[in-house]
Write a protein that holds these residues in place. Structure first.
Motif, PDB file in Angstrom:
ATOM      1  N   LYS A 265       0.842  -1.191   0.000  1.00  0.00           N
ATOM      2  CA  LYS A 265       0.000   0.000   0.000  1.00  0.00           C
ATOM      3  C   LYS A 265       0.878   1.242   0.000  1.00  0.00           C
ATOM      4  O   LYS A 265       1.862   1.319   0.729  1.00  0.00           O
ATOM      5  CB  LYS A 265      -0.856  -0.042   1.275  1.00  0.00           C
ATOM      6  N   GLN A 266       0.494   2.238  -0.812  1.00  0.00           N
ATOM      7  CA  GLN A 266       1.254   3.481  -0.883  1.00  0.00           C
ATOM      8  C   GLN A 266       0.241   4.628  -0.886  1.00  0.00           C
ATOM      9  O   GLN A 266      -0.752   4.562  -1.599  1.00  0.00           O
ATOM     10  CB  GLN A 266       2.061   3.540  -2.191  1.00  0.00           C
ATOM     11  N   ILE A 267       0.503   5.643  -0.105  1.00  0.00           N
ATOM     12  CA  ILE A 267      -0.452   6.758  -0.021  1.00  0.00           C
ATOM     13  C   ILE A 267       0.240   8.106  -0.231  1.00  0.00           C
ATOM     14  O   ILE A 267       1.294   8.372   0.360  1.00  0.00           O
ATOM     15  CB  ILE A 267      -1.201   6.742   1.329  1.00  0.00           C
ATOM     16  N   ILE A 268      -0.356   8.918  -1.089  1.00  0.00           N
ATOM     17  CA  ILE A 268       0.135  10.276  -1.343  1.00  0.00           C
ATOM     18  C   ILE A 268      -0.966  11.250  -0.926  1.00  0.00           C
ATOM     19  O   ILE A 268      -2.116  11.080  -1.316  1.00  0.00           O
ATOM     20  CB  ILE A 268       0.408  10.511  -2.846  1.00  0.00           C
ATOM     21  N   GLU A 269      -0.595  12.236  -0.138  1.00  0.00           N
ATOM     22  CA  GLU A 269      -1.596  13.207   0.310  1.00  0.00           C
ATOM     23  C   GLU A 269      -1.066  14.627   0.164  1.00  0.00           C
ATOM     24  O   GLU A 269       0.022  14.949   0.623  1.00  0.00           O
ATOM     25  CB  GLU A 269      -1.969  12.922   1.774  1.00  0.00           C
ATOM     26  N   TYR A 270      -1.864  15.466  -0.488  1.00  0.00           N
ATOM     27  CA  TYR A 270      -1.508  16.879  -0.641  1.00  0.00           C
ATOM     28  C   TYR A 270      -2.603  17.700  -0.001  1.00  0.00           C
ATOM     29  O   TYR A 270      -3.773  17.516  -0.330  1.00  0.00           O
ATOM     30  CB  TYR A 270      -1.405  17.233  -2.124  1.00  0.00           C
ATOM     31  N   SER A 271      -2.255  18.565   0.916  1.00  0.00           N
ATOM     32  CA  SER A 271      -3.324  19.350   1.525  1.00  0.00           C
ATOM     33  C   SER A 271      -2.917  20.793   1.748  1.00  0.00           C
ATOM     34  O   SER A 271      -1.730  21.115   1.902  1.00  0.00           O
ATOM     35  CB  SER A 271      -3.789  18.709   2.832  1.00  0.00           C
ATOM     36  N   ILE A 272      -3.909  21.657   1.721  1.00  0.00           N
ATOM     37  CA  ILE A 272      -3.676  23.075   1.971  1.00  0.00           C
ATOM     38  C   ILE A 272      -4.668  23.566   3.016  1.00  0.00           C
ATOM     39  O   ILE A 272      -5.777  23.051   3.134  1.00  0.00           O
ATOM     40  CB  ILE A 272      -3.813  23.927   0.685  1.00  0.00           C
ATOM     41  N   LYS A 273      -4.196  24.512   3.798  1.00  0.00           N
ATOM     42  CA  LYS A 273      -5.024  25.103   4.853  1.00  0.00           C
ATOM     43  C   LYS A 273      -4.835  26.601   4.735  1.00  0.00           C
ATOM     44  O   LYS A 273      -3.765  27.123   5.027  1.00  0.00           O
ATOM     45  CB  LYS A 273      -4.512  24.619   6.225  1.00  0.00           C
ATOM     46  N   LEU A 274      -5.889  27.275   4.271  1.00  0.00           N
ATOM     47  CA  LEU A 274      -5.741  28.677   3.888  1.00  0.00           C
ATOM     48  C   LEU A 274      -6.546  29.590   4.783  1.00  0.00           C
ATOM     49  O   LEU A 274      -7.733  29.356   4.999  1.00  0.00           O
ATOM     50  CB  LEU A 274      -6.245  28.871   2.453  1.00  0.00           C
ATOM     51  N   ASN A 275      -5.911  30.626   5.283  1.00  0.00           N
ATOM     52  CA  ASN A 275      -6.698  31.653   5.971  1.00  0.00           C
ATOM     53  C   ASN A 275      -7.308  32.640   4.988  1.00  0.00           C
ATOM     54  O   ASN A 275      -8.281  33.312   5.315  1.00  0.00           O
ATOM     55  CB  ASN A 275      -5.855  32.384   7.019  1.00  0.00           C
ATOM     56  N   SER A 276      -6.726  32.732   3.802  1.00  0.00           N
ATOM     57  CA  SER A 276      -7.339  33.555   2.758  1.00  0.00           C
ATOM     58  C   SER A 276      -7.292  32.819   1.430  1.00  0.00           C
ATOM     59  O   SER A 276      -6.222  32.685   0.832  1.00  0.00           O
ATOM     60  CB  SER A 276      -6.636  34.902   2.634  1.00  0.00           C
ATOM     61  N   ASN A 277      -8.435  32.360   1.012  1.00  0.00           N
ATOM     62  CA  ASN A 277      -8.577  31.676  -0.264  1.00  0.00           C
ATOM     63  C   ASN A 277      -8.161  32.571  -1.444  1.00  0.00           C
ATOM     64  O   ASN A 277      -7.306  32.175  -2.245  1.00  0.00           O
ATOM     65  CB  ASN A 277     -10.049  31.217  -0.360  1.00  0.00           C
ATOM     66  N   PRO A 278      -8.684  33.808  -1.557  1.00  0.00           N
ATOM     67  CA  PRO A 278      -8.310  34.611  -2.724  1.00  0.00           C
ATOM     68  C   PRO A 278      -6.821  34.955  -2.764  1.00  0.00           C
ATOM     69  O   PRO A 278      -6.230  35.004  -3.842  1.00  0.00           O
ATOM     70  CB  PRO A 278      -9.171  35.883  -2.593  1.00  0.00           C
ATOM     71  N   GLU A 279      -6.200  35.148  -1.597  1.00  0.00           N
ATOM     72  CA  GLU A 279      -4.771  35.498  -1.616  1.00  0.00           C
ATOM     73  C   GLU A 279      -3.905  34.319  -2.065  1.00  0.00           C
ATOM     74  O   GLU A 279      -2.888  34.501  -2.730  1.00  0.00           O
ATOM     75  CB  GLU A 279      -4.318  36.018  -0.241  1.00  0.00           C
TER      76      GLU A 279
END
Lengths: 327, 327
Positions: A265-279
């Motif tokens: 099993k192999q897992i790739i995860e990309y995540s973002i956590k934004l305080n300002s979406n437009p910026e």
């Protein structure tokens, strides 16, 4: 010599780009174009504001135009229109219409021998890149995209249109259970409603009925009906204090199997956590503006997506610096 | 028509590539090259094995050669040697020597008018891409790379060389506290020892002294001395049952600030969790082999890194499919 940027439209993305440009020493903001009366528009940086209809007198003053309109009605017309006269980037985000938009912009960009890069935000954009990379690296597997926690404008608008609602915001949240199953690598199959929950914060008008509003929200077809939806009634004060920002985020995960018997099993995860979406969106657009500028100077033309852009084109450093410090 | 792949060397990466090729219907394994006696090498798939010294009679039979030797002594010589005659990809991973390796391979690839892509594993490779993307998107911020949980061969070897040790494996773990601080976006500053902990599982020889072995490990300069190191003594049975796989993983995080007063925190995190490190590396190499093949057929030549490769080149689907399904 800095890259001369123009902003076509002056909404959330454009204002965000205005501050983003200040973080990139190789860029310079030269003009904003608006369909409003220019004298009514006050820019954060004080950069001159012009009428959209005067834009063609700027063809030799702007290296790349950031198309800052909305995907519903502005970009489908404005991006092809401008692509003939300027190098442009946009964050067109109607997934099902990207190919049509591409073809319209491409025709125009080729006529004008300019470079356009479309759909260069975070989704579509950076999330698209991660879907492609992870599917290429793990062909035997399954990919998932979760959005949130983040404000959905469309859903917030829908709640605000309900009788008795004074003010409202809707957050889309990834379902914790769904995320957990995906991270375990058991390749679950979900409907979209099972992957996300919806959370509304509502200020009622005087005398409005909580029960009726809550029921109107939870039973709204397409928007809320099949989702796990929570409604919180709050005061004006709480709304203004905690719910006027534009946070967003999301996760692209692919889990797959490798090995002669697909035993690993192999897992790739990309995540973002934004305080300002437009910026964040604006900062990505600026990187692709840099790429468009470089490609144009190298003699390229036509429409591109994020899939066509070699990564080094996004970055302001030298290739040597990149090779020594980032590789 | 499938891409004809050769494997130069037949260790962990090559065996992993052998199963990886089966997941890619546009690829075909045609030959393995070894410095051992070919009749002593039994391949998983039954593909023919040849001597490395006979490789030049295969120049018209192989589209891309996967260089599967080690970075310490094999690749610095073999990649430049082969780059003249074949399109090659390697996963050269000595970060400080990448530029030197690039220059050597580039000279050779240009002489032979072939395409080489170096350092195309996960770090350097996919993690490098993420360092570049995230620094481009968030120029005002700080990036971090964590490795693990994963087996470090170098550290495992070092423990095995200690008197009294029969068998050993060393896992590098990201420090939970450090990860937590980074994810909070407070831009902490760490020494490498503060970002990772080390965990050893050791089988002792009969009569060996636990205390002496543990002390020898924990005080070993460079390898363990300044790290938070835990040593577990286990039986042969437990070792064989739980510690012979090659898991690895890691996380690239960047946290940054946007907004006119840098008031908005933004965090990007890319992480992988691998049950087989070599199989993931091999799958990435195969994607870059596809890119090398396409670039060569388009008339390109010379050495490239992951930064030079447009993402669509890695993927087997059509551009139209990519645009409709992944964007």
């Amino acid at each position: 010599m800095s890259i001369k940027i123009g902003l076509f439209g002056y909404g959330n993305i454009a204002k965000a780009a205005e501050s983003g440009i200040l973080q990139n020493s190789d860029m310079e903001l030269v003009a904003v174009f608006t369909r409003r009366n220019p004298s009514d528009v006050k820019t954060v940086s004080g950069v001159p504001v012009h009428k959209k209809q005067d834009v063609l007198s700027f063809t030799d003053k702007i290296d790349v135009m950031l198309m800052c309109g909305g995907s519903a009605t502005d970009l489908p017309k404005e991006s092809p229109d401008m692509a003939k006269y300027f190098n442009i980037v946009d964050s067109f985000d109607t997934h099902t219409k990207v190919l049509e938009h591409f073809n319209n912009v491409d025709k125009s960009a080729k006529e004008g021998k300019k470079v356009s890069i479309i759909s260069a935000g975070w989704d579509p954009g950076v999330f698209s890149l991660n879907r492609l990379f992870s599917e290429a690296f793990l062909p035997n597997g399954k990919g998932y995209t979760f959005w949130g926690k983040g404000v959905s404008q469309g859903h917030s608008d829908a709640v605000r249109r309900i009788d008795g609602v004074k003010q409202a915001v809707q957050y889309t949240n990834p379902s914790k259970d769904a995320l957990k199953e995906v991270r375990e690598g058991i390749l679950p199959v979900f409907s979209p409603c099972e992957m996300h929950t919806r959370e509304c914060f509502v200020v009622l008008k005087d005398g409005a009925n909580k029960g009726l509003v809550e029921s109107a929200i939870k039973n709204m077809p397409n928007y809320f009906k099949d989702y796990n939806t929570t409604v919180h009634f709050i005061t004006d004060e709480e709304f203004n204090k905690n719910h006027t920002a534009m946070p967003h985020g999301g996760t692209v995960i692919r889990s797959g199997f490798t090995g002669i018997d697909n035993e690993n099993k192999q897992i790739i995860e990309y995540s973002i956590k934004l305080n300002s979406n437009p910026e964040f969106t604006a900062n990505i657009l600026l990187c692709y503006a840099r790429a468009a500028y470089r490609l144009y100077n190298a003699g390229d033309s036509g429409c591109k997506t994020v899939f066509d852009i070699a990564p080094y084109l996004l970055f302001s450093g030298t290739k040597k610096d990149i090779m020594e410090r980032l590789i």
